[in-house]
Enzyme design. Structure first.
Site: not given
Length: 191
Positions: A72, A109
């Site tokens: 993006r 994560e």
């Protein structure tokens, strides 16, 4: 720092940008409030406001490189680069660039990932801004900084359209300024 804390408080452009970002609950998995910028891109005024605010900020900073983080960051970076007279350098996921590349790994994560850049894409002492759509923990942007700095480039600032509340008040990332336009929408509804 958030744009509203840096002279744009009450600017109707920020409200338009925030309103144009669609929130998709439980995507891509349960518990995530996905900030969908495709609706921002469909809103010509809000998209132009986004680019204009970044261009106004960087046009007089002698920036020679706008580095966009896949994917993006590619949507905002080229327009900003053209407007300020800089080149655009894509920072890609592994295996997407032909030719010789350098890479930087970083932790997520749920595992790890890597960013790659063509060898020779930046020169020593070139002044760089890094652009992405959203900053959560700063791990991807930190990897982007390390990658660019390993080639002698000077990272001037990191910029994102959206910053999670965890980064509010965090004006620096690895010692470099962090500039964010808006906070995410829809988090109150989910909590």
């Amino acid at each position: 720092m958030f744009a509203a804390e840096n002279g744009l408080k009450g600017d109707p452009r920020l409200e338009a940008i925030s309103a144009a970002i669609r929130v998709v609950p439980n995507f891509p998995k349960k518990g995530i409030m996905f900030q969908d910028i495709t609706t921002l891109l469909l809103d010509r005024k809000a998209f132009k406001h986004t680019i204009d605010i970044f261009v106004d900020r960087y046009k007089d900073m002698q920036i020679s490189v706008v580095a966009g983080v896949e994917a993006r960051g590619f949507l905002f970076g080229p327009s900003i680069a053209l407007a300020i007279g800089a080149k655009f350098v894509p920072l890609r996921k592994p295996g997407k660039l032909p030719g010789k590349v350098i890479s930087e790994s970083y932790e997520l994560e749920y595992g790890h990932d890597r960013l790659e850049m063509h060898v020779g894409a930046v020169e020593p002492r070139e002044r760089v801004i890094i652009i992405d759509d959203l900053v959560a923990t700063g791990g991807t942007l930190s990897a982007a900084m390390s990658l660019l700095e390993s080639q002698g480039a000077e990272v001037v600032e990191c910029a994102c359209v959206i910053g999670l509340p965890e980064v509010k008040g965090q004006h620096k990332l690895k010692g470099k300024p962090l500039y964010v336009l808006v906070e995410p929408s829809g988090l109150d509804e989910f909590c």
